[in-house]
Design a protein around this motif. Sequence first.
Motif, PDB file in Angstrom:
ATOM      1  N   ASP A  45       0.798  -1.234   0.000  1.00 33.83           N
ATOM      2  CA  ASP A  45       0.000   0.000   0.000  1.00 33.83           C
ATOM      3  C   ASP A  45       0.833   1.288   0.000  1.00 33.83           C
ATOM      4  O   ASP A  45       0.644   2.176   0.845  1.00 33.83           O
ATOM      5  N   PRO A  46       1.757   1.426  -0.964  1.00 30.00           N
ATOM      6  CA  PRO A  46       2.494   2.691  -1.074  1.00 30.00           C
ATOM      7  C   PRO A  46       1.590   3.818  -1.577  1.00 30.00           C
ATOM      8  O   PRO A  46       0.629   3.572  -2.313  1.00 30.00           O
ATOM      9  N   VAL A  47       1.892   5.046  -1.157  1.00 34.62           N
ATOM     10  CA  VAL A  47       1.120   6.238  -1.537  1.00 34.62           C
ATOM     11  C   VAL A  47       1.967   7.094  -2.477  1.00 34.62           C
ATOM     12  O   VAL A  47       3.176   7.244  -2.262  1.00 34.62           O
ATOM     13  N   ASP A  48       1.332   7.669  -3.499  1.00 34.54           N
ATOM     14  CA  ASP A  48       2.098   8.448  -4.484  1.00 34.54           C
ATOM     15  C   ASP A  48       2.923   9.564  -3.845  1.00 34.54           C
ATOM     16  O   ASP A  48       4.060   9.822  -4.240  1.00 34.54           O
ATOM     17  N   HIS A  72      -6.057  -3.424  -2.015  1.00 34.35           N
ATOM     18  CA  HIS A  72      -7.288  -3.201  -2.775  1.00 34.35           C
ATOM     19  C   HIS A  72      -7.150  -1.919  -3.576  1.00 34.35           C
ATOM     20  O   HIS A  72      -6.125  -1.237  -3.482  1.00 34.35           O
ATOM     21  N   VAL A  73      -8.164  -1.598  -4.370  1.00 36.56           N
ATOM     22  CA  VAL A  73      -8.210  -0.322  -5.098  1.00 36.56           C
ATOM     23  C   VAL A  73      -8.665   0.744  -4.109  1.00 36.56           C
ATOM     24  O   VAL A  73      -9.831   0.788  -3.717  1.00 36.56           O
ATOM     25  N   HIS A  74      -7.750   1.596  -3.712  1.00 41.23           N
ATOM     26  CA  HIS A  74      -8.025   2.592  -2.679  1.00 41.23           C
ATOM     27  C   HIS A  74      -8.880   3.732  -3.231  1.00 41.23           C
ATOM     28  O   HIS A  74      -8.762   4.115  -4.394  1.00 41.23           O
ATOM     29  N   THR A 151      -4.166  -6.107   6.708  1.00 35.91           N
ATOM     30  CA  THR A 151      -5.607  -6.273   6.468  1.00 35.91           C
ATOM     31  C   THR A 151      -6.228  -5.231   5.545  1.00 35.91           C
ATOM     32  O   THR A 151      -7.427  -5.298   5.267  1.00 35.91           O
ATOM     33  N   GLY A 152      -5.443  -4.268   5.076  1.00 41.13           N
ATOM     34  CA  GLY A 152      -6.022  -3.229   4.235  1.00 41.13           C
ATOM     35  C   GLY A 152      -7.110  -2.482   4.978  1.00 41.13           C
ATOM     36  O   GLY A 152      -6.939  -2.102   6.139  1.00 41.13           O
ATOM     37  N   TYR A 191      -2.024  -5.391  11.030  1.00 38.84           N
ATOM     38  CA  TYR A 191      -1.585  -4.072  10.575  1.00 38.84           C
ATOM     39  C   TYR A 191      -2.549  -3.562   9.509  1.00 38.84           C
ATOM     40  O   TYR A 191      -2.603  -4.105   8.402  1.00 38.84           O
ATOM     41  N   PRO A 192      -3.334  -2.523   9.806  1.00 36.72           N
ATOM     42  CA  PRO A 192      -4.322  -2.017   8.853  1.00 36.72           C
ATOM     43  C   PRO A 192      -3.705  -1.028   7.855  1.00 36.72           C
ATOM     44  O   PRO A 192      -2.566  -0.580   8.028  1.00 36.72           O
TER      45      PRO A 192
END
Length: 256
Positions: A45-48, A72-74, A151-152, A191-192
């Motif tokens: 789940d990296p962020v731009d 998932h598709v955030h 767990t996203g 870890y969410p």
Amino acid sequence: MGSFTTLSQSSPRLLFRQLFEKESSTYTYLLADSSHPDKPALLIDPVDKTVDRDLSLVKELGLKLIYAMNTHVHADHVTGTGLIKGKVPGVKSVISKASGSKADVFVEPGDKIFFGNLFLEVRATPGHTLGCVTYVTGDGPDQPQPRMAFTGDALLIRGCGRTDFQGGSSRQLYNSVHSQIFSLPKETLLYPAHDYKGFTVTTVGEEMLYNPRLTKDEETFKSIMENLNLPYPKMIDVAVPANMVCGLQDLESKAN
């Protein structure tokens, strides 16, 4: 910078970092097999907006990044996977096949993602979105103990992701969490993808006791989720289309 470290008690080979993006309150996770000659690593789940920070850390630690993965598709931020692929040749993007998104590797329930001698197991946990998955560290003597699950948005610390967008379903989410996450050993570290109150980690046992939504029966949970009255996600109209193409919608539109 917002970086946290949690040591896994009995697997000296696992290097683990928890990183935070404050605008969307998103956690990005860096895992690597530090005992392997190549020190292969992955990002979850990296962020731009924090790609440069993350890649700088990877370089400082002498790791070889091989996967950039999404749970998932955030809808609340643009993923950094596409940017990472452009900056680090050879990195493969990973997402569930059920997401319908673009990626190099599509995973399905039961798949294993290896990095060195360590691996993550894929568990389908839809309900927040159709394509949500949870990544769980391997089960075995040479794998991290206690186990760790990423767990996203399916399960948050004392909460869970909303179910009113992107094919969400409260019944599906309830069953996903109970069958795929609460079935893990009680000491499993969870870890969410987000936290809005400053918490960083929980356990299966804690959430089975104290989660105010998921400790209820299914009908009560459904009623809670239907009456949250949450505002329309402010980033959804930008984030979802971009994240369906690895976060590179702007680059694709400019190329056309």
